[in-house]
Design an enzyme around this catalytic site. Structure first.
Site, PDB file in Angstrom:
ATOM      1  N   HIS A   1      86.918 -36.797  92.122  1.00 42.19           N
ATOM      2  CA  HIS A   1      87.801 -36.043  91.229  1.00 42.19           C
ATOM      3  C   HIS A   1      87.756 -34.559  91.567  1.00 42.19           C
ATOM      4  O   HIS A   1      86.857 -34.097  92.278  1.00 42.19           O
ATOM      5  CB  HIS A   1      87.423 -36.281  89.760  1.00 42.19           C
ATOM      6  CG  HIS A   1      85.998 -35.942  89.432  1.00 42.19           C
ATOM      7  ND1 HIS A   1      84.932 -36.736  89.787  1.00 42.19           N
ATOM      8  CD2 HIS A   1      85.454 -34.876  88.784  1.00 42.19           C
ATOM      9  CE1 HIS A   1      83.814 -36.204  89.377  1.00 42.19           C
ATOM     10  NE2 HIS A   1      84.091 -35.052  88.771  1.00 42.19           N
TER      11      HIS A   1
ATOM     12  N   ARG B   1      92.324 -23.064  81.441  1.00 40.66           N
ATOM     13  CA  ARG B   1      91.811 -24.386  81.109  1.00 40.66           C
ATOM     14  C   ARG B   1      90.302 -24.322  80.918  1.00 40.66           C
ATOM     15  O   ARG B   1      89.610 -23.587  81.633  1.00 40.66           O
ATOM     16  CB  ARG B   1      92.168 -25.344  82.248  1.00 40.66           C
ATOM     17  CG  ARG B   1      91.632 -26.724  82.081  1.00 40.66           C
ATOM     18  CD  ARG B   1      92.319 -27.708  83.012  1.00 40.66           C
ATOM     19  NE  ARG B   1      91.773 -29.022  82.724  1.00 40.66           N
ATOM     20  CZ  ARG B   1      90.697 -29.513  83.315  1.00 40.66           C
ATOM     21  NH1 ARG B   1      90.087 -28.854  84.263  1.00 40.66           N
ATOM     22  NH2 ARG B   1      90.232 -30.694  82.954  1.00 40.66           N
TER      23      ARG B   1
ATOM     24  N   ASP C   1      80.373 -37.130  90.868  1.00 38.71           N
ATOM     25  CA  ASP C   1      79.232 -36.607  90.114  1.00 38.71           C
ATOM     26  C   ASP C   1      77.978 -37.391  90.498  1.00 38.71           C
ATOM     27  O   ASP C   1      78.041 -38.583  90.790  1.00 38.71           O
ATOM     28  CB  ASP C   1      79.496 -36.723  88.606  1.00 38.71           C
ATOM     29  CG  ASP C   1      80.620 -35.789  88.152  1.00 38.71           C
ATOM     30  OD1 ASP C   1      80.955 -34.857  88.906  1.00 38.71           O
ATOM     31  OD2 ASP C   1      81.156 -36.000  87.046  1.00 38.71           O
TER      32      ASP C   1
ATOM     33  N   HIS D   1      84.954 -33.984  94.492  1.00 43.27           N
ATOM     34  CA  HIS D   1      83.538 -34.382  94.529  1.00 43.27           C
ATOM     35  C   HIS D   1      83.345 -35.613  93.651  1.00 43.27           C
ATOM     36  O   HIS D   1      84.215 -35.946  92.847  1.00 43.27           O
ATOM     37  CB  HIS D   1      82.645 -33.242  94.008  1.00 43.27           C
ATOM     38  CG  HIS D   1      82.865 -32.958  92.548  1.00 43.27           C
ATOM     39  ND1 HIS D   1      83.940 -32.224  92.088  1.00 43.27           N
ATOM     40  CD2 HIS D   1      82.175 -33.327  91.439  1.00 43.27           C
ATOM     41  CE1 HIS D   1      83.898 -32.139  90.766  1.00 43.27           C
ATOM     42  NE2 HIS D   1      82.828 -32.803  90.339  1.00 43.27           N
TER      43      HIS D   1
HETATM   44  O1  LIG Z   1      87.109 -29.476  84.814  1.00 44.07           O
HETATM   45  C1  LIG Z   1      87.213 -30.670  85.070  1.00 44.07           C
HETATM   46  O2  LIG Z   1      88.105 -31.374  84.623  1.00 44.07           O
HETATM   47  C2  LIG Z   1      86.231 -31.327  86.001  1.00 44.07           C
HETATM   48  C3  LIG Z   1      84.845 -30.779  85.897  1.00 44.07           C
HETATM   49  C4  LIG Z   1      83.906 -31.503  86.773  1.00 44.07           C
HETATM   50  O3  LIG Z   1      84.279 -32.367  87.513  1.00 44.07           O
HETATM   51  C5  LIG Z   1      82.472 -31.181  86.763  1.00 44.07           C
HETATM   52  O4  LIG Z   1      82.056 -30.220  86.082  1.00 44.07           O
HETATM   53  O5  LIG Z   1      81.707 -31.892  87.469  1.00 44.07           O
HETATM   54 FE   LIG Z   2      82.662 -33.547  88.311  1.00 42.73          FE
END
Ligand SMILES: O=C(O)CCC(=O)C(=O)O
Ligand SMILES: [Fe+2]
Length: 361
Positions: free
Chosen positions: A291, A301, A236, A234
């Site tokens: 990403h 994680r 942001d 996605h």
């Molecule tokens: O956990 C991650 O590295 C990405 C999180 C992410 O892309 C988000 O919360 O929009």
């Molecule tokens: Fe994100």
């Protein structure tokens, strides 16, 4: 009254395929509903980076005299970079990581007491983008928009919630300042100054023109990580996102020419993503980075995304200076609320929905 971030999905409830989280720790094998294949996400198997190139998003030292240009360059080529010497105290990063870990270690039943409602923004639940996919993501999340006090009280009935609220407040304050500094460094590299953007003031130390939300993410240990997806690809919907990740790799960014590149965790540093609104503001010069998050067989994680944008009623449109004198702006103007609602319906096609001259695509 302008719409608050917390109200933005009132007219757009999401109906998620599964109403609550499984107990990840009890699953020894990946259930079918969590097993992703190419047909669940066309980008799922996109080629990984050729090992020889060693290319990765740049690490930029904010104390470097050329930091603004380095940031500008990273925003144009990658839409993402890491930063060192950002001024956010290490103890605060450790504090937010501790809070995040302790939240997700709570029993499922307790976490569900603060479950996000279908029309709400804040609270515990699966990723909002889950509704666009047939398969489930191997993660759980907690969104904070506005004060976390009510939700935190449900999670930690004893005094602890007050300490945690303080950490969130301090974290958001530091992140606001950092995000504004990064935005201006990046814009200055394009020759854009405060005179070009009336709604964002450099001097307003309260940053009343901006607002934010915090997204806490947990990716539990996964029995078959190659077939699972932590968080699907996605972009942001923000101006900028500042991401803290713990010491377990998982974040990947996409480049058309390189495929998926894993962003290595660097202790004490932060990842910065260009979001869709910054892409619009710069008339497409800065890339909003695609990403995703992969998962791990041995280590869980955590990540904390600071999602940052303008006030809800601010119209964002391409800075005239960045539009060619013979061309027209790539995008029409939108508020953050309008954009989030477009994204809630059209997901990864949202940018093309607000693009001018759609017939040329
Ligand atoms: O956990 C991650 O590295 C990405 C999180 C992410 O892309 C988000 O919360 O929009
Ligand atoms: Fe994100």
């Amino acid at each position: 009254m302008p719409t608050m971030l917390t109200d933005v999905f009132r007219g757009h409830p999401i109906h998620l395929p599964h109403s609550h989280q499984p107990d990840f720790t009890s699953l020894r094998e990946l259930p079918d509903s969590y097993t992703w294949t190419l047909k669940d996400d066309l980008l799922f198997a996109a080629a990984p980076s050729p090992p020889a190139t060693g290319e990765n998003i740049p690490l930029i030292d904010l104390n470097h005299p050329d930091a603004a240009n380095q940031i500008g360059c990273a925003c144009r080529t990658w839409g993402a970079f890491q930063i060192a010497n950002h001024g956010v105290p290490l103890e605060l990063l450790q504090g937010i990581e501790f809070l995040t870990g302790s939240l997700f270690r709570l029993p499922v039943q307790r976490k569900l007491k603060a479950a996000r409602s279908e029309t709400g923004v804040s609270g515990y639940g699966v990723a909002r983008i889950s509704s666009f996919f047939n398969k489930q993501m191997w993660s759980e999340g907690f969104t904070i928009a506005g004060s976390p006090l009510n939700d935190f009280r449900k999670l930690w009935p004893k005094q602890l919630h007050l300490n945690y609220c303080d950490i969130v407040e301090e974290y958001e304050e530091q992140m606001q300042k950092l995000a504004s500094k990064l935005m201006w460094l990046a814009l200055n590299s394009l020759g854009v100054t405060e005179d070009d953007i009336k709604w964002a003031s450099v001097d307003d130390s309260d940053l009343n023109w901006a607002q934010s939300a915090l997204q806490l993410n947990h990716y539990p240990v996964c029995p078959q990580p190659d077939r699972a997806m932590g968080l699907a690809a996605h972009t942001d919907s923000t101006l900028l996102t500042i991401l803290y990740q713990n010491n377990t790799a998982g974040l990947q960014v996409f480049r058309d020419d390189l495929g998926w590149i894993t962003v290595p965790p660097i202790p004490g540093s932060l990842v910065v993503n260009v979001g869709d609104l910054f892409h619009i503001l710069t008339n497409g010069l800065f890339k909003s980075v695609l990403h995703r998050a992969r998962v791990n067989q041995t280590r869980s994680r955590l990540s904390v995304a600071f999602l940052w944008g303008p006030q809800s009623d601010t119209k964002i449109s391409p800075v005239p200076k960045l539009v060619s004198p013979v061309g027209s702006p790539l995008y029409r103007s939108v508020t953050w609320t309008e954009y989030l609602r477009t994204k809630a319906v059209h997901f990864n096609k949202a940018l093309s929905m607000i693009r001018n001259h759609k017939e040329e695509e």
